[in-house]
Write an enzyme that holds these catalytic residues in place. Sequence first.
Site, mmCIF file in Angstrom:
data_model
loop_
_atom_site.group_PDB
_atom_site.id
_atom_site.type_symbol
_atom_site.label_atom_id
_atom_site.label_comp_id
_atom_site.label_asym_id
_atom_site.label_seq_id
_atom_site.Cartn_x
_atom_site.Cartn_y
_atom_site.Cartn_z
ATOM 1 N N GLY A 275 0.719 -1.162 -0.036
ATOM 2 C CA GLY A 275 -0.035 -0.156 -0.068
ATOM 3 C C GLY A 275 0.772 1.332 -0.202
ATOM 4 N N CYS A 276 2.079 1.295 0.853
ATOM 5 C CA CYS A 276 2.580 2.433 0.792
ATOM 6 C C CYS A 276 3.494 2.723 -0.372
ATOM 7 C CB CYS A 276 3.612 2.325 2.042
ATOM 8 S SG CYS A 276 3.097 2.206 3.633
ATOM 9 N N THR A 277 3.957 1.614 -1.154
ATOM 10 C CA THR A 277 4.508 1.708 -2.285
ATOM 11 C C THR A 277 3.670 2.419 -3.188
ATOM 12 O OG1 THR A 277 6.007 -0.116 -2.024
ATOM 13 C CG2 THR A 277 5.829 0.461 -4.503
#
Length: 207
Positions: free
Chosen positions: A51-53
């Site tokens: 998700g952060c990527t």
Amino acid sequence: MAPHPLVDKGTPSFTLLDANGESFKFPPEEGGKRIEKPIAVFFYPQSGTFGCTREACQFRDALAENEIFKRSDVQVIGISADPVEKQKSFVEKNRLSFPVLSDQDHVAHNAFQVGRGMLGLTDARTTFVIDSGGIIRGVLSATMNYSAHAKFVTKELEKIQESEGKTGAQPGEGAGQEQQARPPTPDNPDSSPEGDEMGRAVSTVCG
């Protein structure tokens, strides 16, 4: 849901290390003076997770393709508690075009009053939009919904441009009255009971 306590307030100041291990002063400066353009600061749980990527890459793509991002010349900055070495790998692997800062001691997290997400399992995914006068105009805390943050910045930049264009206000004037009561939306699940239920249903640390 009550608005974030920093809405309509001046942005905090601090210094962190960037992905190259160099000191990065916030708010950013050019020629010894604070930059006079909008800033989008997004706090995210952990570099390298799915998700952060995706979130970071959406900001990268928005800087290259989104008209309001380009027209406003917004400065995007990512911050997480990961060490410098991990931030460097994250930036290089994903070809990120904006500063990514290491906040291992939670200096910036505390300054921006960023809480915990995922039932306290991780730092909350929170984005702040700051106008060119240094006033925080909008805040989105949506740990589960990583795809909402770049869209949120787009909407906030449009509001800033519209309000300054209609009133002729200088940067920082007439900031964010509409931000005082932000109703729950599909793009902001953490602002509603349904969003809380979604959080309880997920066992991963960073979606």
